[in-house]
Motif scaffolding. Structure first.
Motif, PDB file in Angstrom:
ATOM      1  N   THR A  52      53.763 -57.670  40.340  1.00  0.00           N
ATOM      2  CA  THR A  52      52.461 -57.875  39.699  1.00  0.00           C
ATOM      3  C   THR A  52      52.469 -59.201  38.924  1.00  0.00           C
ATOM      4  O   THR A  52      51.524 -59.993  38.993  1.00  0.00           O
ATOM      5  CB  THR A  52      52.143 -56.687  38.759  1.00  0.00           C
ATOM      6  OG1 THR A  52      52.256 -55.482  39.506  1.00  0.00           O
ATOM      7  CG2 THR A  52      50.747 -56.783  38.188  1.00  0.00           C
ATOM      8  N   SER A 121      45.370 -51.369  35.019  1.00  0.00           N
ATOM      9  CA  SER A 121      45.032 -51.521  36.441  1.00  0.00           C
ATOM     10  C   SER A 121      44.841 -53.001  36.736  1.00  0.00           C
ATOM     11  O   SER A 121      44.347 -53.756  35.870  1.00  0.00           O
ATOM     12  CB  SER A 121      43.733 -50.771  36.738  1.00  0.00           C
ATOM     13  OG  SER A 121      43.212 -51.174  37.998  1.00  0.00           O
ATOM     14  N   GLY A 122      45.200 -53.411  37.958  1.00  0.00           N
ATOM     15  CA  GLY A 122      44.944 -54.794  38.394  1.00  0.00           C
ATOM     16  C   GLY A 122      43.470 -55.142  38.276  1.00  0.00           C
ATOM     17  O   GLY A 122      43.108 -56.324  38.197  1.00  0.00           O
ATOM     18  N   ALA A 123      42.603 -54.119  38.257  1.00  0.00           N
ATOM     19  CA  ALA A 123      41.163 -54.366  38.120  1.00  0.00           C
ATOM     20  C   ALA A 123      40.853 -55.059  36.790  1.00  0.00           C
ATOM     21  O   ALA A 123      39.759 -55.578  36.597  1.00  0.00           O
ATOM     22  CB  ALA A 123      40.397 -53.049  38.227  1.00  0.00           C
ATOM     23  N   TYR A 128      42.492 -62.850  38.296  1.00  0.00           N
ATOM     24  CA  TYR A 128      41.891 -62.445  39.569  1.00  0.00           C
ATOM     25  C   TYR A 128      40.364 -62.612  39.500  1.00  0.00           C
ATOM     26  O   TYR A 128      39.739 -63.078  40.453  1.00  0.00           O
ATOM     27  CB  TYR A 128      42.266 -60.996  39.900  1.00  0.00           C
ATOM     28  CG  TYR A 128      41.696 -60.535  41.231  1.00  0.00           C
ATOM     29  CD1 TYR A 128      42.292 -60.906  42.426  1.00  0.00           C
ATOM     30  CD2 TYR A 128      40.542 -59.753  41.281  1.00  0.00           C
ATOM     31  CE1 TYR A 128      41.757 -60.504  43.651  1.00  0.00           C
ATOM     32  CE2 TYR A 128      40.008 -59.341  42.493  1.00  0.00           C
ATOM     33  CZ  TYR A 128      40.611 -59.717  43.671  1.00  0.00           C
ATOM     34  OH  TYR A 128      40.076 -59.322  44.884  1.00  0.00           O
ATOM     35  N   ARG A 129      39.771 -62.261  38.348  1.00  0.00           N
ATOM     36  CA  ARG A 129      38.312 -62.413  38.202  1.00  0.00           C
ATOM     37  C   ARG A 129      37.921 -63.887  38.204  1.00  0.00           C
ATOM     38  O   ARG A 129      36.854 -64.241  38.687  1.00  0.00           O
ATOM     39  CB  ARG A 129      37.825 -61.734  36.916  1.00  0.00           C
ATOM     40  CG  ARG A 129      38.047 -60.236  36.882  1.00  0.00           C
ATOM     41  CD  ARG A 129      37.535 -59.541  38.119  1.00  0.00           C
ATOM     42  NE  ARG A 129      37.828 -58.106  38.093  1.00  0.00           N
ATOM     43  CZ  ARG A 129      37.785 -57.317  39.170  1.00  0.00           C
ATOM     44  NH1 ARG A 129      37.447 -57.800  40.356  1.00  0.00           N
ATOM     45  NH2 ARG A 129      38.065 -56.042  39.071  1.00  0.00           N
ATOM     46  N   HIS A 236      46.187 -54.921  49.997  1.00  0.00           N
ATOM     47  CA  HIS A 236      46.160 -54.128  48.763  1.00  0.00           C
ATOM     48  C   HIS A 236      45.708 -52.701  49.096  1.00  0.00           C
ATOM     49  O   HIS A 236      46.339 -51.712  48.694  1.00  0.00           O
ATOM     50  CB  HIS A 236      45.203 -54.803  47.768  1.00  0.00           C
ATOM     51  CG  HIS A 236      45.040 -54.086  46.466  1.00  0.00           C
ATOM     52  ND1 HIS A 236      43.836 -53.605  46.036  1.00  0.00           N
ATOM     53  CD2 HIS A 236      45.922 -53.757  45.491  1.00  0.00           C
ATOM     54  CE1 HIS A 236      43.982 -53.024  44.852  1.00  0.00           C
ATOM     55  NE2 HIS A 236      45.237 -53.098  44.501  1.00  0.00           N
ATOM     56  N   VAL A 240      47.747 -49.250  48.553  1.00  0.00           N
ATOM     57  CA  VAL A 240      47.174 -48.162  47.741  1.00  0.00           C
ATOM     58  C   VAL A 240      47.144 -46.873  48.563  1.00  0.00           C
ATOM     59  O   VAL A 240      47.569 -45.812  48.090  1.00  0.00           O
ATOM     60  CB  VAL A 240      45.755 -48.539  47.247  1.00  0.00           C
ATOM     61  CG1 VAL A 240      45.091 -47.369  46.549  1.00  0.00           C
ATOM     62  CG2 VAL A 240      45.815 -49.750  46.327  1.00  0.00           C
ATOM     63  N   GLY A 249      41.718 -44.012  40.743  1.00  0.00           N
ATOM     64  CA  GLY A 249      42.490 -45.134  40.207  1.00  0.00           C
ATOM     65  C   GLY A 249      42.699 -45.039  38.709  1.00  0.00           C
ATOM     66  O   GLY A 249      41.966 -44.320  38.022  1.00  0.00           O
ATOM     67  N   SER A 250      43.679 -45.820  38.200  1.00  0.00           N
ATOM     68  CA  SER A 250      43.986 -45.742  36.764  1.00  0.00           C
ATOM     69  C   SER A 250      42.884 -46.365  35.905  1.00  0.00           C
ATOM     70  O   SER A 250      42.766 -46.070  34.720  1.00  0.00           O
ATOM     71  CB  SER A 250      45.341 -46.386  36.465  1.00  0.00           C
ATOM     72  OG  SER A 250      45.481 -47.601  37.148  1.00  0.00           O
ATOM     73  N   ALA A 251      42.034 -47.248  36.505  1.00  0.00           N
ATOM     74  CA  ALA A 251      40.926 -47.836  35.731  1.00  0.00           C
ATOM     75  C   ALA A 251      39.709 -46.929  35.738  1.00  0.00           C
ATOM     76  O   ALA A 251      38.674 -47.277  35.162  1.00  0.00           O
ATOM     77  CB  ALA A 251      40.568 -49.209  36.297  1.00  0.00           C
ATOM     78  N   THR A 253      38.132 -45.706  38.625  1.00  0.00           N
ATOM     79  CA  THR A 253      37.312 -45.733  39.846  1.00  0.00           C
ATOM     80  C   THR A 253      37.762 -44.587  40.767  1.00  0.00           C
ATOM     81  O   THR A 253      38.789 -43.950  40.520  1.00  0.00           O
ATOM     82  CB  THR A 253      37.466 -47.056  40.617  1.00  0.00           C
ATOM     83  OG1 THR A 253      38.752 -47.066  41.251  1.00  0.00           O
ATOM     84  CG2 THR A 253      37.327 -48.262  39.705  1.00  0.00           C
ATOM     85  N   TRP A 258      36.426 -46.920  46.638  1.00  0.00           N
ATOM     86  CA  TRP A 258      35.881 -48.035  45.854  1.00  0.00           C
ATOM     87  C   TRP A 258      36.468 -49.362  46.351  1.00  0.00           C
ATOM     88  O   TRP A 258      35.749 -50.327  46.597  1.00  0.00           O
ATOM     89  CB  TRP A 258      36.214 -47.800  44.377  1.00  0.00           C
ATOM     90  CG  TRP A 258      35.633 -48.795  43.418  1.00  0.00           C
ATOM     91  CD1 TRP A 258      34.365 -48.795  42.908  1.00  0.00           C
ATOM     92  CD2 TRP A 258      36.307 -49.926  42.847  1.00  0.00           C
ATOM     93  NE1 TRP A 258      34.211 -49.856  42.047  1.00  0.00           N
ATOM     94  CE2 TRP A 258      35.372 -50.561  41.993  1.00  0.00           C
ATOM     95  CE3 TRP A 258      37.585 -50.472  42.961  1.00  0.00           C
ATOM     96  CZ2 TRP A 258      35.701 -51.713  41.261  1.00  0.00           C
ATOM     97  CZ3 TRP A 258      37.908 -51.613  42.236  1.00  0.00           C
ATOM     98  CH2 TRP A 258      36.971 -52.223  41.393  1.00  0.00           C
ATOM     99  N   ARG A 262      34.823 -52.736  48.340  1.00  0.00           N
ATOM    100  CA  ARG A 262      34.985 -54.109  47.825  1.00  0.00           C
ATOM    101  C   ARG A 262      35.717 -55.005  48.827  1.00  0.00           C
ATOM    102  O   ARG A 262      35.451 -56.195  48.904  1.00  0.00           O
ATOM    103  CB  ARG A 262      35.712 -54.071  46.482  1.00  0.00           C
ATOM    104  CG  ARG A 262      34.812 -53.415  45.422  1.00  0.00           C
ATOM    105  CD  ARG A 262      35.354 -53.462  44.061  1.00  0.00           C
ATOM    106  NE  ARG A 262      35.598 -54.778  43.494  1.00  0.00           N
ATOM    107  CZ  ARG A 262      34.679 -55.560  42.948  1.00  0.00           C
ATOM    108  NH1 ARG A 262      33.419 -55.187  42.924  1.00  0.00           N
ATOM    109  NH2 ARG A 262      35.009 -56.729  42.424  1.00  0.00           N
TER     110      ARG A 262
END
Ligand code: HEM
Length: 278
Positions: A52, A121-123, A128-129, A236, A240, A249-251, A253, A258, A262
């Protein structure tokens, strides 16, 4: 005591340093090496954490190169823009190759440390954003999610308000005599980019024209980048699916569903549309 004749290439050839080595001063390897702090003794957590962090470094480099390309377009310096895009293309290949250590994680192995990182979460990755915003995938809601962290919020906010890589490339094409629609040139760059038929027409002319046109090379380089981003998202998704199936997901979602939606987004959509009719 044995008298050794120094062998060329022996470690004894290396200098002794009065303080930290010049390598340490430049690379800060000890700082970097202090950043891996797993929460458990699970055998797979270190690999997860390092992968990560390595990806975060690639995100950082890619953002740096895409911003360099934006600056070059703004100065109408196509060779410098192509150079930066080529460097980013290679960095993205390495980013995608970084999935390897995680590719075969089983649910039991992942569960060995999953609960320990809680809602992380990577989210929530700001870099990345930044990449997404540079691709034209702007979102107020995503920026707003980081308002509790003023430093990251401000840096991400700059990326929301700046023209994306795609916006800058279209302005450059316009400066070279291609008729990019005014509505596209004057669009509100803080909003997500919407594909435009006039832009498809610009690329259609370029793709139908001389095959050694540097602008066609630009189109292909941007297509390589789009493909690499889409591959990262697909890989990814596979990691997953393999590591946690359809669990949420941990965030917060729904997880796989989801991410699947995306991952289906097209990057630089007009460059894909144009391939159907040139
Ligand atoms: C076993 C490995 C991994 C699993 C199971 C996993 C799982 C997930 C899940 C379920 C989501 C959806 C959001 C949520 O509810 O959490 C997500 C999003 C995301 N993850 Fe991962 N992830 C993994 C590895 C990574 C790594 C190594 C990175 C690199 C930084 C990463 C970056 C991201 C990003 C950027 C998103 C947001 C995607 C988007 O908004 O489209 N993930 N991940």
């Amino acid at each position: 005591m044995i008298n050794r004749t120094p062998v060329p290439g022996d470690a004894a050839d290396l200098a002794v340093f009065a303080g930290t080595s010049p390598y340490e001063d430049y690379v800060h390897a000890s700082v970097l090496g202090s950043l891996q702090q797993p929460f458990t003794d699970a055998p797979d957590e270190m690999g997860f954490l390092v992968t990560t962090q390595v990806m975060e470094l690639w995100f950082k480099l890619i953002v740096h190169e895409w911003r360099a390309a934006c600056d070059a377009f703004a100065k109408q310096d196509l060779p410098a823009a192509l150079d930066a895009l080529e460097r980013s293309r290679r960095a993205h290949l390495s980013l995608n190759a970084s999935w390897t250590p995680l590719a075969a994680l089983t649910p039991v192995r992942f569960n060995g440390f999953r609960a320990a990182f809680g809602k992380a979460s990577g989210a929530q990755s700001v870099r990345y954003r930044m990449m997404e915003f540079l691709l034209g995938e702007k979102s107020d809601a995503i920026l707003d999610a980081h308002r509790g962290d003023p430093v990251e919020h401000s840096e991400l906010g700059e990326h929301l308000h700046a023209p994306s890589l795609w916006d800058e490339a279209l302005h450059y094409l316009h400066s070279q005599g291609h008729e990019v629609p005014q509505a596209v040139l004057q669009r509100d760059v803080t909003q997500a980019y919407e594909p435009d038929e006039g832009v498809v027409e610009v690329w259609r002319r370029i793709y139908r024209g001389p095959q050694h046109d540097p602008l066609l090379r630009l189109g292909e380089l941007l297509t390589d980048i789009a493909e690499s981003v889409e591959r990262w998202r697909t890989d990814h998704l596979l990691v997953v699916r393999r590591a946690m199936g359809a669990r949420p997901g941990s965030a917060g979602t729904s997880g796989l569903d989801w991410l699947d939606r995306r991952a289906r987004r097209r990057v630089f959509p007009e460059l894909w549309t144009v391939r159907s009719d040139v």
